[in-house]
Scaffold this motif. Structure first.
Motif, PDB file in Angstrom:
ATOM      1  N   GLY B  90       0.836  -1.211   0.000  1.00  0.00           N
ATOM      2  CA  GLY B  90       0.000   0.000   0.000  1.00  0.00           C
ATOM      3  C   GLY B  90       0.863   1.250   0.000  1.00  0.00           C
ATOM      4  N   LEU B  91       1.884   1.264   0.843  1.00  0.00           N
ATOM      5  CA  LEU B  91       2.815   2.406   0.879  1.00  0.00           C
ATOM      6  C   LEU B  91       3.466   2.610  -0.486  1.00  0.00           C
ATOM      7  CD1 LEU B  91       4.835   2.123   4.236  1.00  0.00           C
ATOM      8  CD2 LEU B  91       3.299   3.971   3.568  1.00  0.00           C
ATOM      9  N   GLY B  92       3.839   1.489  -1.095  1.00  0.00           N
ATOM     10  CA  GLY B  92       4.503   1.541  -2.399  1.00  0.00           C
ATOM     11  C   GLY B  92       3.620   2.102  -3.507  1.00  0.00           C
ATOM     12  N   LEU B  93       2.297   2.026  -3.303  1.00  0.00           N
ATOM     13  CA  LEU B  93       1.365   2.528  -4.322  1.00  0.00           C
ATOM     14  C   LEU B  93       1.256   4.050  -4.324  1.00  0.00           C
ATOM     15  CD1 LEU B  93      -1.940   0.425  -4.411  1.00  0.00           C
ATOM     16  CD2 LEU B  93      -0.396   0.897  -6.287  1.00  0.00           C
ATOM     17  N   GLY B  94       1.641   4.683  -3.202  1.00  0.00           N
ATOM     18  CA  GLY B  94       1.455   6.116  -3.012  1.00  0.00           C
ATOM     19  C   GLY B  94       1.821   7.014  -4.188  1.00  0.00           C
ATOM     20  N   PRO B  95       3.090   6.982  -4.655  1.00  0.00           N
ATOM     21  CA  PRO B  95       3.487   7.886  -5.742  1.00  0.00           C
ATOM     22  C   PRO B  95       2.680   7.680  -7.033  1.00  0.00           C
ATOM     23  CG  PRO B  95       5.416   6.939  -4.704  1.00  0.00           C
ATOM     24  CD  PRO B  95       4.245   6.223  -4.135  1.00  0.00           C
ATOM     25  N   VAL B  96       2.367   6.407  -7.360  1.00  0.00           N
ATOM     26  CA  VAL B  96       1.589   6.133  -8.585  1.00  0.00           C
ATOM     27  C   VAL B  96       0.192   6.748  -8.439  1.00  0.00           C
ATOM     28  CG1 VAL B  96       0.636   4.292 -10.042  1.00  0.00           C
ATOM     29  CG2 VAL B  96       2.827   3.978  -8.948  1.00  0.00           C
ATOM     30  N   LEU B  97      -0.412   6.549  -7.262  1.00  0.00           N
ATOM     31  CA  LEU B  97      -1.750   7.100  -7.035  1.00  0.00           C
ATOM     32  C   LEU B  97      -1.723   8.620  -7.074  1.00  0.00           C
ATOM     33  CD1 LEU B  97      -3.182   4.768  -4.235  1.00  0.00           C
ATOM     34  CD2 LEU B  97      -3.817   4.833  -6.642  1.00  0.00           C
ATOM     35  N   SER B  98      -0.700   9.216  -6.452  1.00  0.00           N
ATOM     36  CA  SER B  98      -0.569  10.684  -6.463  1.00  0.00           C
ATOM     37  C   SER B  98      -0.518  11.202  -7.896  1.00  0.00           C
ATOM     38  CB  SER B  98       0.710  11.126  -5.745  1.00  0.00           C
ATOM     39  OG  SER B  98       0.667  10.752  -4.423  1.00  0.00           O
ATOM     40  N   PHE B  99       0.249  10.486  -8.735  1.00  0.00           N
ATOM     41  CA  PHE B  99       0.407  10.888 -10.134  1.00  0.00           C
ATOM     42  C   PHE B  99      -0.944  10.895 -10.854  1.00  0.00           C
ATOM     43  CE2 PHE B  99       0.994   9.426 -14.576  1.00  0.00           C
ATOM     44  CZ  PHE B  99       1.693  10.507 -15.081  1.00  0.00           C
ATOM     45  N   TYR B 100      -1.685   9.780 -10.718  1.00  0.00           N
ATOM     46  CA  TYR B 100      -2.969   9.690 -11.438  1.00  0.00           C
ATOM     47  C   TYR B 100      -4.032  10.592 -10.813  1.00  0.00           C
ATOM     48  CZ  TYR B 100      -1.122   6.034 -14.386  1.00  0.00           C
ATOM     49  OH  TYR B 100      -0.367   5.354 -15.315  1.00  0.00           O
ATOM     50  N   LEU B 101      -3.983  10.782  -9.492  1.00  0.00           N
ATOM     51  CA  LEU B 101      -4.948  11.681  -8.842  1.00  0.00           C
ATOM     52  C   LEU B 101      -4.728  13.118  -9.324  1.00  0.00           C
ATOM     53  CD1 LEU B 101      -5.040  10.292  -5.182  1.00  0.00           C
ATOM     54  CD2 LEU B 101      -6.938  10.339  -6.800  1.00  0.00           C
ATOM     55  N   ALA B 102      -3.460  13.457  -9.596  1.00  0.00           N
ATOM     56  CA  ALA B 102      -3.153  14.813 -10.038  1.00  0.00           C
ATOM     57  C   ALA B 102      -3.640  15.054 -11.469  1.00  0.00           C
ATOM     58  CB  ALA B 102      -1.645  15.063  -9.943  1.00  0.00           C
ATOM     59  N   ILE B 103      -3.557  14.025 -12.318  1.00  0.00           N
ATOM     60  CA  ILE B 103      -3.959  14.263 -13.717  1.00  0.00           C
ATOM     61  C   ILE B 103      -5.459  14.048 -13.928  1.00  0.00           C
ATOM     62  CG2 ILE B 103      -1.690  13.938 -14.789  1.00  0.00           C
ATOM     63  CD1 ILE B 103      -2.630  11.129 -15.618  1.00  0.00           C
ATOM     64  N   ASN B 104      -6.046  13.050 -13.271  1.00  0.00           N
ATOM     65  CA  ASN B 104      -7.491  12.815 -13.401  1.00  0.00           C
ATOM     66  C   ASN B 104      -7.940  11.806 -12.335  1.00  0.00           C
ATOM     67  OD1 ASN B 104     -10.108  12.335 -14.168  1.00  0.00           O
ATOM     68  ND2 ASN B 104      -9.634  11.708 -16.266  1.00  0.00           N
ATOM     69  N   PRO B 105      -8.576  12.290 -11.268  1.00  0.00           N
ATOM     70  CA  PRO B 105      -8.965  11.370 -10.180  1.00  0.00           C
ATOM     71  C   PRO B 105      -9.943  10.273 -10.638  1.00  0.00           C
ATOM     72  CG  PRO B 105      -9.156  13.657  -9.480  1.00  0.00           C
ATOM     73  CD  PRO B 105      -8.886  13.681 -10.944  1.00  0.00           C
ATOM     74  N   ALA B 106     -10.673  10.532 -11.727  1.00  0.00           N
ATOM     75  CA  ALA B 106     -11.631   9.524 -12.216  1.00  0.00           C
ATOM     76  C   ALA B 106     -10.925   8.242 -12.648  1.00  0.00           C
ATOM     77  CB  ALA B 106     -12.428  10.097 -13.385  1.00  0.00           C
ATOM     78  N   ILE B 107      -9.666   8.366 -13.076  1.00  0.00           N
ATOM     79  CA  ILE B 107      -8.900   7.178 -13.495  1.00  0.00           C
ATOM     80  C   ILE B 107      -8.744   6.233 -12.296  1.00  0.00           C
ATOM     81  CG2 ILE B 107      -6.621   6.369 -14.272  1.00  0.00           C
ATOM     82  CD1 ILE B 107      -6.360   8.997 -15.831  1.00  0.00           C
ATOM     83  N   VAL B 108      -8.425   6.806 -11.134  1.00  0.00           N
ATOM     84  CA  VAL B 108      -8.191   5.985  -9.933  1.00  0.00           C
ATOM     85  C   VAL B 108      -9.492   5.324  -9.477  1.00  0.00           C
ATOM     86  CG1 VAL B 108      -7.396   6.014  -7.532  1.00  0.00           C
ATOM     87  CG2 VAL B 108      -6.241   7.421  -9.237  1.00  0.00           C
ATOM     88  N   THR B 109     -10.576   6.096  -9.437  1.00  0.00           N
ATOM     89  CA  THR B 109     -11.845   5.514  -8.974  1.00  0.00           C
ATOM     90  C   THR B 109     -12.354   4.467  -9.973  1.00  0.00           C
ATOM     91  OG1 THR B 109     -12.963   7.438  -9.912  1.00  0.00           O
ATOM     92  CG2 THR B 109     -12.605   7.457  -7.544  1.00  0.00           C
ATOM     93  N   THR B 110     -12.171   4.727 -11.268  1.00  0.00           N
ATOM     94  CA  THR B 110     -12.626   3.751 -12.275  1.00  0.00           C
ATOM     95  C   THR B 110     -11.796   2.466 -12.180  1.00  0.00           C
ATOM     96  OG1 THR B 110     -13.148   5.610 -13.720  1.00  0.00           O
ATOM     97  CG2 THR B 110     -13.155   3.454 -14.739  1.00  0.00           C
ATOM     98  N   ALA B 111     -10.484   2.614 -12.004  1.00  0.00           N
ATOM     99  CA  ALA B 111      -9.614   1.429 -11.896  1.00  0.00           C
ATOM    100  C   ALA B 111      -9.963   0.622 -10.642  1.00  0.00           C
ATOM    101  CB  ALA B 111      -8.148   1.849 -11.868  1.00  0.00           C
ATOM    102  N   LEU B 112     -10.247   1.347  -9.556  1.00  0.00           N
ATOM    103  CA  LEU B 112     -10.589   0.684  -8.290  1.00  0.00           C
ATOM    104  C   LEU B 112     -11.912  -0.077  -8.420  1.00  0.00           C
ATOM    105  CD1 LEU B 112      -9.260   0.585  -5.482  1.00  0.00           C
ATOM    106  CD2 LEU B 112     -10.722   2.482  -4.801  1.00  0.00           C
ATOM    107  N   GLY B 113     -12.919   0.615  -8.946  1.00  0.00           N
ATOM    108  CA  GLY B 113     -14.232  -0.013  -9.142  1.00  0.00           C
ATOM    109  C   GLY B 113     -14.140  -1.166 -10.128  1.00  0.00           C
ATOM    110  N   GLY B 114     -13.389  -0.952 -11.212  1.00  0.00           N
ATOM    111  CA  GLY B 114     -13.240  -1.980 -12.236  1.00  0.00           C
ATOM    112  C   GLY B 114     -12.580  -3.233 -11.681  1.00  0.00           C
ATOM    113  N   THR B 115     -11.536  -3.034 -10.881  1.00  0.00           N
ATOM    114  CA  THR B 115     -10.842  -4.192 -10.281  1.00  0.00           C
ATOM    115  C   THR B 115     -11.806  -4.960  -9.374  1.00  0.00           C
ATOM    116  OG1 THR B 115      -8.791  -2.917 -10.305  1.00  0.00           O
ATOM    117  CG2 THR B 115      -8.815  -4.880  -8.930  1.00  0.00           C
ATOM    118  N   GLY B 116     -12.577  -4.229  -8.587  1.00  0.00           N
ATOM    119  CA  GLY B 116     -13.540  -4.865  -7.676  1.00  0.00           C
ATOM    120  C   GLY B 116     -14.573  -5.670  -8.439  1.00  0.00           C
TER     121      GLY B 116
END
Lengths: 60, 222
Positions: B90-116
């Motif tokens: 989880g800690l290791g995911l931080g920078p990748v998430l920060s990057f995508y949250l900065a460019i488009n937060p919808a990418i993170v929520t869609t990837a999370l929902g899609g994985t689920g």
């Protein structure tokens, strides 16, 4: 090339070395799948691919 | 004869009860580790963790997964180890998430929902059809080996297309691992829910990261 890339390369190389015996064992010991068995994998994977395409369309 | 049938039936019922118990424990532990990993990822974002620290965190998690978890998974010591592993990932995911949250937060929520949704769908498929996916063991391991080899090559080649193809392959392989592991619990008598949780957690983590990359690349924001 910075140190994170070098460290990543070393870690991935170590993973390959570590995985190799397990991979050889898995290939030798896994039962052979029939056409019907593989269809049982292909059907859900096709659905997953379709779903990923839908997700891509959602974010575009 | 009746006695034999009764005993066979009770044996099969016992095995079915055992399978249900392992599944229940696996999904319970998986939920908790996912929540914990999410909290650690949030902490990593809040702390502004750098790429180097995240990489070290991930490497330590892999080390624990390979060398410590197999030795502790059969005892209660396996529980803190699996939480340590998932927390570090989880800690290791931080920078990748920060990057995508900065460019488009919808990418993170869609990837999370899609994985689920993919995980729930594939687990339901394996549980309802009760197909035996043990034949896929060799194929999945060779696939992982090829994908890791391609990732290693791409550190030097720096080809975005290869990276994208690798992410697509990872989604298909991780889908296979979810089917394989669930079928392993049902048919092959996987009774160690800590090892089953580790396998499913890794499949979900890899799938989430691959989906992030694919959605990021196709969103036009990357």
């Amino acid at each position: 090339m910075d140190w994170t890339q070098i460290l990543s390369a070393v870690a991935l190389g170590a993973m390959l070395v570590f995985l190799f015996p397990g991979m050889r064992r898995a290939v030798k010991e896994s039962p052979k799948g029939t056409m019907q068995d593989w269809m049982g994998y292909i059907i859900p994977i096709t659905a997953v691919i379709g779903f990923v395409i839908l997700l891509i369309m959602m974010v575009q | 004869m009746n006695q034999f049938n009764t005993s066979a039936l009770s044996g099969s019922r016992l095995s079915s009860l055992e399978t249900s118990k392992v599944l229940k424990n696996t999904y319970g532990l998986l939920s908790m580790t996912l929540i914990f990993s999410g909290i650690m990822a949030y902490a990593s974002i809040a702390m502004g963790m750098g790429q180097g620290a995240a990489l070290i965190s991930t490497i330590v998690a892999i080390g624990l997964l390979w060398f410590v978890l197999p030795r502790t998974a059969n005892s209660t010591a396996g529980i803190p180890v699996i939480f340590a592993i998932t927390g570090l990932f989880g800690l290791g995911l931080g920078p990748v998430l920060s990057f995508y949250l900065a460019i488009n937060p919808a990418i993170v929520t869609t990837a999370l929902g899609g994985t689920g949704i993919i995980f729930l769908g594939l687990s339901a498929y394996a549980l309802i059809t009760r197909k035996d996916f043990s034949f896929m063991g060799g194929f999945l391991m060779v696939g992982m080996f090829v994908v890791i080899g391609a990732s290693l090559a791409n550190i030097f080649l720096q080809m975005p297309v290869l990276s994208l193809v690798g992410s697509g392959a990872i989604i298909m392989l991780m889908s296979g691992f979810i089917l394989f592991e669930t079928s392993n619990i049902i048919h092959r008598g996987e009774t160690n829910y800590i090892m089953a949780t580790a396998s499913l957690f890794l499949s979900l983590l890899n799938m989430f990261q691959a989906l992030l990359q694919i959605l990021g690349a196709f969103s036009g924001d990357d």
